[in-house]
Design a protein around this motif. Structure first.
Motif, short mmCIF file in Angstrom:
data_model
loop_
_atom_site.label_atom_id
_atom_site.label_comp_id
_atom_site.label_asym_id
_atom_site.label_seq_id
_atom_site.Cartn_x
_atom_site.Cartn_y
_atom_site.Cartn_z
N VAL A 179 0.87 -1.20 0.00
CA VAL A 179 0.00 0.00 0.00
C VAL A 179 0.90 1.25 0.00
O VAL A 179 1.80 1.37 0.85
CB VAL A 179 -0.94 0.03 1.22
CG1 VAL A 179 -1.81 1.30 1.20
CG2 VAL A 179 -1.80 -1.20 1.24
N GLY A 180 0.67 2.17 -0.97
CA GLY A 180 1.47 3.38 -1.08
C GLY A 180 0.82 4.57 -0.41
O GLY A 180 0.00 4.41 0.51
N ASP A 181 1.18 5.77 -0.82
CA ASP A 181 0.61 6.98 -0.26
C ASP A 181 -0.79 7.19 -0.81
O ASP A 181 -1.35 6.33 -1.49
CB ASP A 181 1.52 8.17 -0.55
CG ASP A 181 1.73 8.37 -2.05
OD1 ASP A 181 1.12 7.59 -2.86
OD2 ASP A 181 2.49 9.25 -2.44
N GLN A 182 -1.32 8.38 -0.55
CA GLN A 182 -2.68 8.67 -0.99
C GLN A 182 -2.78 8.69 -2.52
O GLN A 182 -3.80 8.31 -3.08
CB GLN A 182 -3.13 10.00 -0.40
CG GLN A 182 -3.30 9.96 1.09
CD GLN A 182 -3.73 11.29 1.68
OE1 GLN A 182 -3.83 12.30 0.96
NE2 GLN A 182 -4.01 11.30 3.00
N GLN A 183 -1.72 9.16 -3.15
CA GLN A 183 -1.76 9.21 -4.61
C GLN A 183 -1.67 7.81 -5.24
O GLN A 183 -2.41 7.46 -6.15
CB GLN A 183 -0.62 10.09 -5.11
CG GLN A 183 -0.79 11.56 -4.75
CD GLN A 183 0.37 12.40 -5.22
OE1 GLN A 183 1.35 11.89 -5.76
NE2 GLN A 183 0.26 13.73 -5.03
N LYS A 184 -0.70 7.01 -4.78
CA LYS A 184 -0.49 5.66 -5.34
C LYS A 184 -1.60 4.70 -4.91
O LYS A 184 -2.06 3.87 -5.67
CB LYS A 184 0.87 5.11 -4.90
CG LYS A 184 2.06 5.88 -5.44
CD LYS A 184 2.30 5.57 -6.91
CE LYS A 184 3.58 6.25 -7.39
NZ LYS A 184 3.83 5.99 -8.82
N GLY A 185 -1.99 4.80 -3.67
CA GLY A 185 -3.00 3.90 -3.16
C GLY A 185 -2.44 2.48 -3.03
O GLY A 185 -1.26 2.25 -2.72
N GLN A 269 3.06 -7.17 4.94
CA GLN A 269 2.42 -5.91 4.55
C GLN A 269 3.50 -4.82 4.43
O GLN A 269 4.26 -4.59 5.37
CB GLN A 269 1.40 -5.46 5.60
CG GLN A 269 0.20 -6.36 5.70
CD GLN A 269 -0.74 -5.93 6.81
OE1 GLN A 269 -0.35 -5.18 7.75
NE2 GLN A 269 -1.99 -6.38 6.76
N TRP A 270 3.56 -4.24 3.22
CA TRP A 270 4.44 -3.09 3.00
C TRP A 270 3.55 -1.85 2.98
O TRP A 270 2.57 -1.79 2.26
CB TRP A 270 5.19 -3.22 1.67
CG TRP A 270 6.32 -4.22 1.68
CD1 TRP A 270 6.25 -5.50 1.38
CD2 TRP A 270 7.65 -3.93 2.04
NE1 TRP A 270 7.47 -6.10 1.51
CE2 TRP A 270 8.38 -5.13 1.93
CE3 TRP A 270 8.35 -2.77 2.49
CZ2 TRP A 270 9.74 -5.24 2.22
CZ3 TRP A 270 9.71 -2.88 2.76
CH2 TRP A 270 10.39 -4.11 2.63
N ILE A 271 3.95 -0.85 3.79
CA ILE A 271 3.16 0.37 3.93
C ILE A 271 4.11 1.57 3.83
O ILE A 271 5.17 1.60 4.49
CB ILE A 271 2.41 0.41 5.28
CG1 ILE A 271 1.49 -0.81 5.42
CG2 ILE A 271 1.61 1.72 5.42
CD1 ILE A 271 0.96 -1.02 6.82
N TYR A 272 3.69 2.53 3.02
CA TYR A 272 4.47 3.77 2.92
C TYR A 272 3.94 4.75 3.97
O TYR A 272 2.74 5.01 4.05
CB TYR A 272 4.34 4.40 1.54
CG TYR A 272 5.25 5.57 1.34
CD1 TYR A 272 6.58 5.39 1.00
CD2 TYR A 272 4.75 6.87 1.50
CE1 TYR A 272 7.42 6.49 0.83
CE2 TYR A 272 5.58 7.96 1.32
CZ TYR A 272 6.93 7.76 0.98
OH TYR A 272 7.76 8.87 0.81
#
Length: 281
Positions: A179-185, A269-272
Motif C-alpha cells: 500500500v502506497g501513499d494517498q496518490q499511489k493507493g 504488509q508493505w506500507i508507505y
C-alpha cells in the motif's frame, strides 16, 4: 548273274517242252526223216545257243570279278596293309510305320501331360508353402505384439505396485500486500506467493514484484539490505521521516527485511508512511 541263269533255265525248259510235244505227234514214215533232220538241226542250234550264252555268262562273270577285285584292292589300299578286306553291308534304315509313330506320339503326349501335371503340383505346393509361411509370420508378429503389450502392462503394474504414487505435498505460500501513499493507493492487493525454505521477506517481495513488473529499489544486501523505493515511491518523498515500513503477521520488523525469514502461511504488509515515529507508536 542270277538273272542270266534264270533266263537260260527258262529257255531250256521251253525248248524241252517243245521237243517233247513234237515227239508225241504221229508223223508218217516219209516225213520222219525230214523231222529227224530238222530235230538234229534244231538241237545243234540249241547247243550253239547254249554255248554262246555260257560264253557270254562267263565273260560277264570275269568282268564282274575284275571289277570286284579292283574295288577290293582300292579298299585294301585305303585301309592298313595287314588288315583283311571285309565287305560290310549296310542295312538300310527301316522306315517307321504309322503304328510306331502313333505310339511314339501317344507316349510323348502322355509324358508331356505328366510333366505338366507335376509342374502344376509343384507350383501349387510352392504357393501353399508361401501362404503357410506368411501365416506363420503374421502369427509370430501377433504373438510378439501381444507379448510386448503384456510385458509393458506387467512392467507398468510392477512400477505402480513397487512405487506407490507420491502424494504431492501442499504448496507453501505467503500472502503479501503493498500500500502506497494517498496518490499511489494500493500498489499490490493481497496475493499468495510460493515460498521455499530459507526465503526472507525481501526474497518474497522481489519475487512477486518482478512477476508483476513493479519496480523496486534496494540498497545493500543480505541482513543489511534496505528498501528505498517501490513503484517509484521513495523515502523522503513526503518529508524527512517518510519511507517504507514492513510488517510480518501484523508486527513491525525491527531488523532488515533481508534478515527475517518467512514461514508458510505468513502475511507480509508493505506500507508507505510519512512519519516513522507516529507509525512506530
Amino acid at each position: 548273274m542270277r538273272m542270266y541263269k534264270v533266263i537260260i533255265i527258262a529257255i531250256l525248259s521251253v525248248i524241252l517242252i517243245l521237243s517233247g510235244c513234237e515227239k508225241d505227234e504221229v508223223v508218217p514214215i516219209a516225213e520222219e526223216k525230214t523231222t529227224n533232220v530238222e530235230q538234229t538241226t534244231s538241237e545243234a542250234q540249241v547247243e550253239q545257243k547254249e554255248e554262246t550264252t555260257t560264253i557270254e555268262v562267263q565273260a560277264e562273270q570275269s568282268k564282274q570279278e575284275q571289277q570286284e577285285s579292283t574295288e577290293s584292292t582300292s579298299t585294301t589300299n585305303d585301309s592298313s596293309d595287314d588288315s583283311d578286306t571285309v565287305v560290310t553291308t549296310k542295312e538300310e534304315p527301316k522306315e517307321p510305320t504309322k503304328e510306331s509313330t502313333a505310339q511314339k506320339s501317344t507316349t510323348e503326349s502322355s509324358t508331356n501331360q505328366t510333366i505338366t501335371t507335376e509342374k502344376e503340383e509343384t507350383v501349387t505346393n510352392k504357393t501353399s508353402i508361401t501362404t503357410q509361411k506368411t501365416q506363420t509370420i503374421a502369427e509370430k508378429k501377433i504373438t510378439t505384439n501381444e507379448q510386448s503389450s503384456n510385458q509393458t502392462e506387467t512392467e507398468k503394474e510392477k512400477e505402480q505396485t513397487a512405487t506407490p504414487p507420491k502424494k504431492e505435498a501442499p504448496k507453501q505460500t505467503v500472502t503479501i500486500s503493498i500500500v502506497g501513499d494517498q496518490q499511489k493507493g494500493t500498489i499490490l492487493s493481497s496475493t499468495k506467493v510460493e515460498m521455499e525454505e530459507g526465503n526472507t521477506v525481501l526474497d518474497i517481495t522481489t519475487k512477486i514484484l518482478k512477476q508483476k513488473g513493479i519496480p523496486i529499489s534496494v540498497t545493500g544486501g543480505g541482513s543489511g539490505a534496505y528498501v528505498e523505493g517501490i513503484a517509484n515511491l521513495f523515502e523522503f518523498d513526503h518529508g524527512p521521516l517518510s519511507g517504507w515500513t514492513v510488517k510480518r503477521n501484523g508486527a513491525k520488523l525491527d531488523r532488515s527485511s533481508g534478515a527475517v525469514q518467512v514461514k508458510s502461511g505468513d502475511s507480509i504488509q508493505w506500507i508507505y508512511t510519512s512519519d516513522y515515529e507516529e507509525d512506530g507508536k
